[in-house]
Design an enzyme around this catalytic site. Structure first.
Site, mmCIF file in Angstrom:
data_model
loop_
_atom_site.group_PDB
_atom_site.id
_atom_site.type_symbol
_atom_site.label_atom_id
_atom_site.label_comp_id
_atom_site.label_asym_id
_atom_site.label_seq_id
_atom_site.Cartn_x
_atom_site.Cartn_y
_atom_site.Cartn_z
ATOM 1 N N GLU A 162 -29.089 60.663 2.297
ATOM 2 C CA GLU A 162 -29.308 61.153 3.660
ATOM 3 C C GLU A 162 -30.356 60.291 4.351
ATOM 4 O O GLU A 162 -31.333 59.853 3.722
ATOM 5 C CB GLU A 162 -29.768 62.614 3.612
ATOM 6 C CG GLU A 162 -29.883 63.302 4.949
ATOM 7 C CD GLU A 162 -30.146 64.805 4.781
ATOM 8 O OE1 GLU A 162 -29.570 65.411 3.853
ATOM 9 O OE2 GLU A 162 -30.946 65.353 5.554
ATOM 10 N N ASP A 167 -32.579 60.579 7.922
ATOM 11 C CA ASP A 167 -32.888 61.635 8.893
ATOM 12 C C ASP A 167 -33.751 61.197 10.060
ATOM 13 O O ASP A 167 -34.792 60.560 9.866
ATOM 14 C CB ASP A 167 -33.709 62.755 8.217
ATOM 15 C CG ASP A 167 -32.905 63.601 7.263
ATOM 16 O OD1 ASP A 167 -31.679 63.535 7.310
ATOM 17 O OD2 ASP A 167 -33.529 64.325 6.475
ATOM 18 N N GLU A 199 -35.429 63.917 12.765
ATOM 19 C CA GLU A 199 -35.562 65.304 13.207
ATOM 20 C C GLU A 199 -36.650 65.365 14.270
ATOM 21 O O GLU A 199 -37.737 64.813 14.078
ATOM 22 C CB GLU A 199 -35.910 66.243 12.044
ATOM 23 C CG GLU A 199 -34.762 66.481 11.087
ATOM 24 C CD GLU A 199 -35.081 67.556 10.063
ATOM 25 O OE1 GLU A 199 -34.336 68.541 9.987
ATOM 26 O OE2 GLU A 199 -36.089 67.394 9.351
#
Length: 292
Positions: free
Chosen positions: A103, A105, A107
């Protein structure tokens, strides 16, 4: 901290042809993404040019890419929830499936009006994350669209904002650090309520009188190897013309100007780095931190 502050038809044909023959995705959300949850709170508008996600007290919303990718340069323009966004999280990331997933990311952690968003980044490999770096931005991300990019090739992952690199995660398999390189990933994004932790560790709660909260997306582009039926659109996961301009991402690294920009961001806007958090790792910092 505060922020500082129609084409003619003949011209369309070459663009359409280019969209068909390149690995790049031309920006039409109907073609590239599915809204996967939110009961109507996610919408594709403006003839596919814009996607919006909304959050209210009942539910957030989210979408995912139709394609899976194994390496690429992914760009998306976002305009984040304005005003009092405390308690909300807008997540935009690449992820594979399974218990040992990979993953990458972005955010965006909301905040009270006038206080800066926190951009939270992480990189998971084989199910292991805990590689958080957090930043303030040098602009207000709610007043206009800005480009958030992930460059992912076999040697490095570079997170960029408006073409300014903010973070690099290098392939350090040589010292036993797993690197995402074998699992194809989809693009996901969601807008959701996380007021138990998102703003000041959960001290500031979501103000539902401000709902619905809305984030907007446009100008998606993926110069990437598409994974389908167990095979990559790029031969041996490498573009056949990787030295060409379009596929330069496959072997791209930062030149000295980009490295200086990265250093500028990390010196002036980084607010958390797991590699300097000795209290969190009493047995010693992760191996990749010692190589930085």
């Amino acid at each position: 901290m505060s922020y500082s502050s129609s084409s003619k038809f003949p011209l369309l044909m070459p663009l359409m042809v280019a969209c068909l023959i390149m690995a790049a995705s031309c920006s039409n959300f109907h073609n590239d993404f599915d809204i996967t949850w939110g009961d109507g709170r996610g919408k594709i508008v403006n003839n596919g040019e814009v996607l919006t996600l909304s959050l209210d007290k009942q539910s957030g919303s989210g979408f995912q890419s139709k394609n899976e990718y194994l390496f690429g340069k992914i760009d998306m323009q976002l305009k984040l929830v304005p005003g009092n966004s405390a308690g909300t999280v807008t997540a935009y990331y690449l992820s594979s499936k399974g218990t040992t997933w990979d993953e990458i990311d972005f955010e965006f952690l909301g905040n009270l009006s006038g206080d800066p968003y926190i951009l939270h980044t992480n990189a998971f490999s084989q199910g292991k994350g805990n590689r958080e770096q957090q930043f303030y931005l040098w602009f207000d991300p709610t007043t206009d669209f800005h480009t958030y990019s992930i460059l992912w090739n076999p040697e490095r992952i570079i997170f960029s904002v408006d073409d300014t690199p903010i973070r690099e995660f290098k392939n350090m398999e040589s010292i036993g650090v797993p690197f995402p390189k074998n699992q194809p990933m989809r693009i996901y994004s969601s807008l959701w309520n996380a007021d138990d932790w998102a703003t000041r560790g959960g001290l500031v709660k979501t103000d539902w009188t401000q709902a619905p909260f809305t984030a907007s997306y446009r100008n998606f582009n993926a110069d990437a190897c598409v994974w389908s039926n167990g095979a990559s659109s790029c031969k041996s996961n490498a573009p056949s013309s990787s030295t060409s301009t379009n596929n330069a991402w496959f072997s791209q690294e930062m030149d000295s100007a980009k490295q200086q920009r990265l250093q500028w961001v990390q010196q002036n806007y980084m607010i958390y780095n797991y590699c300097t958090d000795a209290k969190r790792f009493p047995q010693g910092l992760p191996s990749e931190c010692k190589m930085s």
